[in-house]
Design a protein around this motif. Sequence first.
Motif, PDB file in Angstrom:
ATOM      1  N   ASN A 160      70.630  31.669  -6.269  1.00 43.19           N
ATOM      2  CA  ASN A 160      69.332  32.354  -6.161  1.00 43.19           C
ATOM      3  C   ASN A 160      68.920  33.052  -7.459  1.00 43.19           C
ATOM      4  O   ASN A 160      67.747  33.130  -7.787  1.00 43.19           O
ATOM      5  N   ALA A 161      69.921  33.570  -8.171  1.00 38.75           N
ATOM      6  CA  ALA A 161      69.606  34.368  -9.366  1.00 38.75           C
ATOM      7  C   ALA A 161      68.738  33.592 -10.362  1.00 38.75           C
ATOM      8  O   ALA A 161      67.927  34.178 -11.076  1.00 38.75           O
ATOM      9  N   PHE A 162      68.890  32.252 -10.377  1.00 41.16           N
ATOM     10  CA  PHE A 162      68.141  31.457 -11.365  1.00 41.16           C
ATOM     11  C   PHE A 162      66.809  30.928 -10.830  1.00 41.16           C
ATOM     12  O   PHE A 162      66.102  30.212 -11.522  1.00 41.16           O
ATOM     13  N   LEU A 163      66.489  31.266  -9.595  1.00 38.00           N
ATOM     14  CA  LEU A 163      65.209  30.812  -9.028  1.00 38.00           C
ATOM     15  C   LEU A 163      64.082  31.736  -9.442  1.00 38.00           C
ATOM     16  O   LEU A 163      64.295  32.931  -9.662  1.00 38.00           O
ATOM     17  N   ARG A 164      62.882  31.175  -9.489  1.00 39.54           N
ATOM     18  CA  ARG A 164      61.721  32.032  -9.809  1.00 39.54           C
ATOM     19  C   ARG A 164      61.486  33.009  -8.672  1.00 39.54           C
ATOM     20  O   ARG A 164      61.711  32.705  -7.513  1.00 39.54           O
ATOM     21  N   HIS A 165      61.012  34.176  -9.000  1.00 38.85           N
ATOM     22  CA  HIS A 165      60.656  35.229  -8.035  1.00 38.85           C
ATOM     23  C   HIS A 165      61.830  35.649  -7.179  1.00 38.85           C
ATOM     24  O   HIS A 165      61.651  36.057  -6.045  1.00 38.85           O
ATOM     25  N   SER A 166      63.064  35.526  -7.707  1.00 39.37           N
ATOM     26  CA  SER A 166      64.185  36.003  -6.884  1.00 39.37           C
ATOM     27  C   SER A 166      64.789  37.226  -7.560  1.00 39.37           C
ATOM     28  O   SER A 166      65.070  37.234  -8.759  1.00 39.37           O
ATOM     29  N   THR A 167      64.961  38.244  -6.747  1.00 41.58           N
ATOM     30  CA  THR A 167      65.430  39.525  -7.281  1.00 41.58           C
ATOM     31  C   THR A 167      66.183  40.306  -6.214  1.00 41.58           C
ATOM     32  O   THR A 167      65.960  40.099  -5.025  1.00 41.58           O
ATOM     33  N   SER A 168      67.048  41.201  -6.679  1.00 36.83           N
ATOM     34  CA  SER A 168      67.715  42.097  -5.728  1.00 36.83           C
ATOM     35  C   SER A 168      67.082  43.480  -5.808  1.00 36.83           C
ATOM     36  O   SER A 168      67.511  44.407  -5.149  1.00 36.83           O
ATOM     37  N   LYS A 169      66.056  43.613  -6.671  1.00 33.00           N
ATOM     38  CA  LYS A 169      65.586  44.964  -7.000  1.00 33.00           C
ATOM     39  C   LYS A 169      64.406  45.457  -6.161  1.00 33.00           C
ATOM     40  O   LYS A 169      64.199  46.661  -6.040  1.00 33.00           O
ATOM     41  N   ILE A 170      63.586  44.544  -5.688  1.00 35.48           N
ATOM     42  CA  ILE A 170      62.538  44.958  -4.735  1.00 35.48           C
ATOM     43  C   ILE A 170      62.549  43.977  -3.568  1.00 35.48           C
ATOM     44  O   ILE A 170      63.057  42.863  -3.682  1.00 35.48           O
ATOM     45  N   ARG A 171      61.951  44.416  -2.447  1.00 33.05           N
ATOM     46  CA  ARG A 171      61.908  43.534  -1.273  1.00 33.05           C
ATOM     47  C   ARG A 171      60.467  43.144  -0.952  1.00 33.05           C
ATOM     48  O   ARG A 171      60.185  42.029  -0.596  1.00 33.05           O
ATOM     49  N   SER A 172      59.567  44.137  -1.070  1.00 33.49           N
ATOM     50  CA  SER A 172      58.191  43.839  -0.669  1.00 33.49           C
ATOM     51  C   SER A 172      57.215  44.498  -1.639  1.00 33.49           C
ATOM     52  O   SER A 172      57.613  45.278  -2.517  1.00 33.49           O
ATOM     53  N   ALA A 173      55.932  44.186  -1.435  1.00 35.47           N
ATOM     54  CA  ALA A 173      54.892  44.685  -2.340  1.00 35.47           C
ATOM     55  C   ALA A 173      54.875  46.212  -2.402  1.00 35.47           C
ATOM     56  O   ALA A 173      54.593  46.791  -3.463  1.00 35.47           O
TER      57      ALA A 173
END
Length: 616
Positions: free
Chosen positions: A71-84
């Motif tokens: 997942n780390a290398f996918l676009r728009h994937s992050t552990s830092k935010i969940r929603s807008a």
Amino acid sequence: MGKIHVLDKVTIDKIAAGEVVERPLSVVKELMENSVDAGASSITVEIKDGGISYIRITDNGSGIAKDDLENAFLRHSTSKIRSATDLDTITSLGFRGEALSSICAVSQMEVITKTPAEMMGNRVVVEGSEILKIEQTGAPDGTTMIVKNLFYNTPARRKFLKTAQTEGAYIASLMERMSLSHPEIAMRFIVNGQTRLQTAGNGNLEDTLYRVFGREVLSDCMPFHAEEEDVAVDGYIAKPALSRGNRNFEHFYINGRYIKSNLLSKAVEEAYKTFVMQHKFPFVVLKIAMPPSQVDVNVHPTKMEVRFADEPALYDLLVRTIRHQLSHQDLIARSPMVDVKEEKKLREEETKKTVKPEPFESKKLEMLKHFVRETSPYEPKFQRPVQPVYQPKPRQSEPAKKESTDDKAVQQTLFSEDYHFLKPESVKEHRIIGQVFETYWLVEFHDSLYIIDQHAAHERVLFERTMKELNRKEMSSQTIAPPLMISLHEHERLLLETYRQQFETLGYVFEDFGGNEVLIHQVPYNMFGLKDKELFLGLLDELDEIGANETPQIVLNKIAMMSCKAAVKGNQHLSEKEARHLIDELLTLENPYHCPHGRPTIIEMKKTEMERRFHR
Ligand SMILES: Nc1ncnc2c1ncn2[C@@H]1O[C@H](COP(=O)(O)OP(=O)(O)OP(=O)(O)O)[C@@H](O)[C@H]1O
Ligand SMILES: [Mg+2]
């Protein structure tokens, strides 16, 4: 279940879109920010060929769990935010979930990472967005990212890169800014196998400033703190003598993030306005802490621009507090007479003394080479809990956690301000030694030698006196007998015509003598030096620089400033008594440290500095 997830479309649409990988610098910035977010207490950056062929970033942070790797290398994937809604309260440096995907799309990447919870680490090989291999490997906690051959698959973008040297220089200056933004993280920068910068990671900004810029800069910096409601500003502001020819030395950080900001630049320059020469920019390192809800970092994909909720309040706070500090401090430029070679040696020695940022690093590299398939015996030396970037009201001036006694000594001597050369009560202790080069007065006071530039000092005295009289509308004139007759060129005559009213306000009295001839009957009081033809013509020439849109008041100030300069030029000789009088008068001024053009009037050379020069 992994921590890294792909964001939903609503959130993605709210994130400032755009390319973040422009050059090696952007790769280093993004990867270092990931390491900071991962809670690392130690980060090493290694580049070869200006970062074009090789970049390595090693940290001792949280690592990426096996489940999260793809997942780390996918676009728009992050552990830092969940929603807008999380966008309104960002406490991490990253949040877009795009950096790794953008970097791996244009390079050959290798990642070795291990979380403390896992027994083994993992190695991932990615090329042009494609994951070629994921395999288990022994590794210490933390992450190493290696980025090779940037833009190998997009030759058109590679063409836009500058020489390896220039790209490397961009990264070097990023390293300086990153070191200053996080003095609590030990950073090391290696270029083509040589360590170029190493910070102790002891949390002390002073210490980091010294390691990055050296003794001379540090000795002219003053600690700064301002606080209002829930905004705190900490850092260092430099004495005006340290001003630079461009804005590269205005360092601004917001909640641990390095940013560029026109608003903050303008505020700082406004505060320094009468203290520095025109076209010169102050040296500052300012760290602002404010609730994340009051600053929007989602403005530009590089996250270097921000928007503040209350711009006027922040602007006002900075202008007011910086100006106040400048007006109430001893601004005498220290003159450490730095011997560049010696200074370099000293710094290198200090760097060697620094705790190595990564005691585990050599071991780690060794392991990476052989992919030893066994658990690492490594026990991390640094353990720092993952901290939010924003912490309410941090104090940069906190005592260092582990500071060598040597460093302490250096800082104490550089910042001790127990005595003050220009305090009225100090005057009786001044020992005027004499004048050199018909320009500089040497004065001994306590354990320092002060060197006063007679012209700059005289100019300041005249200028403040003139401005005070002007404000009180008490300008008076002095008659020149016989009057001074001047023949003007057409251009000069026009200039005099344009600004005649301001000249007269200052105390000049002219008489048109027909044709292009003018008689000067009177000059401003105290500016007797102006009775020289050449000087007056020189003054007129300088008026050419006044822009057409300046207000009458600004024009008046400029003419006053130029008149003072010209008057001083015409008055070369000073006796010791006059010099003493000049110093006395400096004491009474609002800004005795700079001539109206921003040149220093006094510099200080410490006895210790001289002793060092004589190897005593
Ligand atoms: N050095 C690292 N240590 C631990 N986790 C990391 C590291 N680098 C990346 N990650 C993980 O990979 C994720 C993706 O990183 P990436 O940089 O692409 O996105 P981001 O940091 O979340 O947002 P941005 O695009 O704004 O940087 C991160 O959210 C983080 O969970
Ligand atoms: Mg990131």
